[in-house]
Write a protein that holds these residues in place. Structure first.
Motif, PDB file in Angstrom:
ATOM      1  N   THR A  59       0.727  -1.135   0.151  1.00 31.74           N
ATOM      2  CA  THR A  59      -0.034  -0.119  -0.011  1.00 31.74           C
ATOM      3  C   THR A  59       0.663   1.293  -0.118  1.00 31.74           C
ATOM      4  N   VAL A  60       0.295   2.325  -0.375  1.00 35.56           N
ATOM      5  CA  VAL A  60       1.096   3.658  -0.356  1.00 35.56           C
ATOM      6  C   VAL A  60       1.664   4.016   1.000  1.00 35.56           C
ATOM      7  N   ASP A  61       0.637   3.501   1.866  1.00 36.22           N
ATOM      8  CA  ASP A  61       1.060   3.889   3.439  1.00 36.22           C
ATOM      9  C   ASP A  61       2.290   2.922   4.135  1.00 36.22           C
ATOM     10  N   GLY A  62       2.757   1.840   3.215  1.00 37.06           N
ATOM     11  CA  GLY A  62       3.651   1.240   3.525  1.00 37.06           C
ATOM     12  C   GLY A  62       3.499  -0.228   4.135  1.00 37.06           C
ATOM     13  N   ILE A  63       2.200  -0.811   4.019  1.00 38.60           N
ATOM     14  CA  ILE A  63       2.029  -2.064   4.539  1.00 38.60           C
ATOM     15  C   ILE A  63       2.171  -3.059   3.225  1.00 38.60           C
ATOM     16  N   ALA A  64       2.889  -4.026   3.738  1.00 41.48           N
ATOM     17  CA  ALA A  64       3.147  -4.889   2.438  1.00 41.48           C
ATOM     18  C   ALA A  64       2.936  -6.384   2.743  1.00 41.48           C
ATOM     19  N   GLY A  65       2.581  -7.293   1.934  1.00 40.55           N
ATOM     20  CA  GLY A  65       2.243  -8.825   2.469  1.00 40.55           C
ATOM     21  C   GLY A  65       2.070  -9.546   0.964  1.00 40.55           C
ATOM     22  N   GLU A  66       1.425 -10.583   1.302  1.00 38.56           N
ATOM     23  CA  GLU A  66       1.022 -11.544   0.240  1.00 38.56           C
ATOM     24  C   GLU A  66      -0.258 -12.102   0.303  1.00 38.56           C
ATOM     25  N   VAL A  67      -0.743 -12.447  -0.846  1.00 38.33           N
ATOM     26  CA  VAL A  67      -2.100 -13.203  -0.727  1.00 38.33           C
ATOM     27  C   VAL A  67      -1.833 -14.524  -0.370  1.00 38.33           C
ATOM     28  N   ARG A  68      -2.496 -15.081   0.526  1.00 35.83           N
ATOM     29  CA  ARG A  68      -2.547 -16.378   0.904  1.00 35.83           C
ATOM     30  C   ARG A  68      -3.650 -17.238   0.637  1.00 35.83           C
ATOM     31  N   GLY A  69      -4.812 -16.480   0.276  1.00 33.94           N
ATOM     32  CA  GLY A  69      -5.991 -17.207  -0.342  1.00 33.94           C
ATOM     33  C   GLY A  69      -6.835 -16.256  -0.768  1.00 33.94           C
ATOM     34  N   TYR A  70      -7.753 -16.411  -1.887  1.00 29.00           N
ATOM     35  CA  TYR A  70      -8.777 -15.479  -2.403  1.00 29.00           C
ATOM     36  C   TYR A  70      -9.679 -16.663  -2.999  1.00 29.00           C
ATOM     37  N   ARG A  71     -11.082 -16.518  -2.301  1.00 25.80           N
ATOM     38  CA  ARG A  71     -12.090 -17.423  -2.983  1.00 25.80           C
ATOM     39  C   ARG A  71     -13.359 -16.443  -3.247  1.00 25.80           C
ATOM     40  N   PRO A  72     -13.217 -16.077  -4.593  1.00 26.59           N
ATOM     41  CA  PRO A  72     -14.250 -14.971  -4.822  1.00 26.59           C
ATOM     42  C   PRO A  72     -15.780 -15.393  -4.282  1.00 26.59           C
ATOM     43  N   GLY A  73     -16.486 -14.478  -3.666  1.00 21.76           N
ATOM     44  CA  GLY A  73     -17.722 -14.292  -2.862  1.00 21.76           C
ATOM     45  C   GLY A  73     -17.707 -14.799  -1.694  1.00 21.76           C
ATOM     46  N   ASP A  74     -16.335 -15.167  -1.145  1.00 23.18           N
ATOM     47  CA  ASP A  74     -16.127 -15.785  -0.035  1.00 23.18           C
ATOM     48  C   ASP A  74     -15.091 -15.265   0.903  1.00 23.18           C
ATOM     49  N   ARG A  75     -13.905 -15.184   0.585  1.00 25.94           N
ATOM     50  CA  ARG A  75     -12.985 -14.499   1.543  1.00 25.94           C
ATOM     51  C   ARG A  75     -11.567 -14.198   0.861  1.00 25.94           C
ATOM     52  N   ILE A  76     -10.960 -13.167   1.611  1.00 23.35           N
ATOM     53  CA  ILE A  76      -9.582 -12.814   1.028  1.00 23.35           C
ATOM     54  C   ILE A  76      -8.602 -13.304   2.401  1.00 23.35           C
ATOM     55  N   ARG A  77      -7.555 -13.831   2.088  1.00 22.12           N
ATOM     56  CA  ARG A  77      -6.695 -13.836   3.147  1.00 22.12           C
ATOM     57  C   ARG A  77      -5.439 -13.543   2.908  1.00 22.12           C
ATOM     58  N   LEU A  78      -4.596 -12.764   3.421  1.00 26.02           N
ATOM     59  CA  LEU A  78      -3.323 -12.050   3.340  1.00 26.02           C
ATOM     60  C   LEU A  78      -2.609 -11.896   4.268  1.00 26.02           C
ATOM     61  N   THR A  79      -1.198 -11.803   3.994  1.00 23.27           N
ATOM     62  CA  THR A  79      -0.323 -11.309   5.227  1.00 23.27           C
ATOM     63  C   THR A  79      -0.469  -9.857   5.253  1.00 23.27           C
ATOM     64  N   TYR A  80      -0.295  -9.309   6.589  1.00 19.44           N
ATOM     65  CA  TYR A  80      -0.634  -7.743   6.623  1.00 19.44           C
ATOM     66  C   TYR A  80       0.483  -7.766   7.596  1.00 19.44           C
ATOM     67  N   GLY A  81       1.701  -7.097   6.785  1.00 16.90           N
ATOM     68  CA  GLY A  81       2.823  -6.904   7.821  1.00 16.90           C
ATOM     69  C   GLY A  81       3.203  -8.217   8.535  1.00 16.90           C
ATOM     70  N   THR A  82       3.456  -8.259   9.633  1.00 13.93           N
ATOM     71  CA  THR A  82       3.979  -9.480  10.084  1.00 13.93           C
ATOM     72  C   THR A  82       2.574 -10.371  10.898  1.00 13.93           C
ATOM     73  N   THR A  83       1.519 -10.113  10.475  1.00 12.51           N
ATOM     74  CA  THR A  83       0.244 -10.513  10.842  1.00 12.51           C
ATOM     75  C   THR A  83      -0.456 -11.116   9.611  1.00 12.51           C
ATOM     76  N   THR A  84      -1.769 -11.825   9.973  1.00 14.45           N
ATOM     77  CA  THR A  84      -2.355 -12.471   9.178  1.00 14.45           C
ATOM     78  C   THR A  84      -3.756 -11.853   9.053  1.00 14.45           C
ATOM     79  N   LEU A  85      -4.313 -11.227   8.134  1.00  9.82           N
ATOM     80  CA  LEU A  85      -5.668 -10.820   8.049  1.00  9.82           C
ATOM     81  C   LEU A  85      -6.654 -11.432   6.920  1.00  9.82           C
ATOM     82  N   GLN A  86      -7.747 -11.547   7.392  1.00 12.64           N
ATOM     83  CA  GLN A  86      -8.969 -12.450   6.541  1.00 12.64           C
ATOM     84  C   GLN A  86     -10.140 -11.474   6.477  1.00 12.64           C
ATOM     85  N   VAL A  87     -10.572 -11.181   5.346  1.00 13.04           N
ATOM     86  CA  VAL A  87     -11.784 -10.626   5.254  1.00 13.04           C
ATOM     87  C   VAL A  87     -12.825 -11.629   4.572  1.00 13.04           C
ATOM     88  N   ALA A  88     -13.845 -11.573   5.403  1.00 15.08           N
ATOM     89  CA  ALA A  88     -14.858 -12.662   4.732  1.00 15.08           C
ATOM     90  C   ALA A  88     -16.275 -12.113   4.839  1.00 15.08           C
TER      91      ALA A  88
END
Length: 133
Positions: A59-88
């Protein structure tokens, strides 16, 4: 064990909201460039979040990571700095859905409280846009 501390995922926080909208409407927004900018931040490499597992983002704010999973219509899971974030997004019955932000692997209780405030604020902004339409 203190609230928010788990054996497997360390310190974690979850924020959820039931919305009077179908899953498809909520998903289409949170996976759109406008929605991603609200919950993740403006991406430095363009408006779209990569969908491929292992793909990096920043991001332009300096948050970086990688996509761990992307299931359309269901959830996005990614690393968020040193943590893991999921949006479902899940169904809550006819015409309703639940939007969830879940972050895990935080360093300590202080980071958890800080992130709880952050995700509540993010949820308020996302819900305001979703319900304004």
């Amino acid at each position: 064990m203190p609230t928010g501390l788990t054996q497997d995922a360390g310190w974690q926080i979850g924020v959820s909201k039931t919305l009077p909208l179908p899953v498809s409407a909520v998903w289409d927004f949170v996976a759109s460039p406008e929605g991603i900018a609200l919950w993740l931040g403006e991406l430095s490499q363009g408006a779209d979040l990569p969908r491929e597992k292992g793909a990096g983002y920043a991001t332009v704010d300096g948050i970086a990571g990688e996509v761990r999973g992307y299931r359309p219509g269901d959830r996005i899971r990614l690393t968020y700095g040193t943590t893991t974030l999921q949006v479902a997004v899940t169904s809550a019955g006819e015409g309703r859905s639940v939007l969830r932000f879940h972050q895990e692997r935080m360093a300590d209780a202080q980071e958890r409280e800080h992130q709880r405030t952050h995700w509540r604020s993010v949820m308020e902004r996302v819900v305001a846009v979703l319900l304004a339409d």
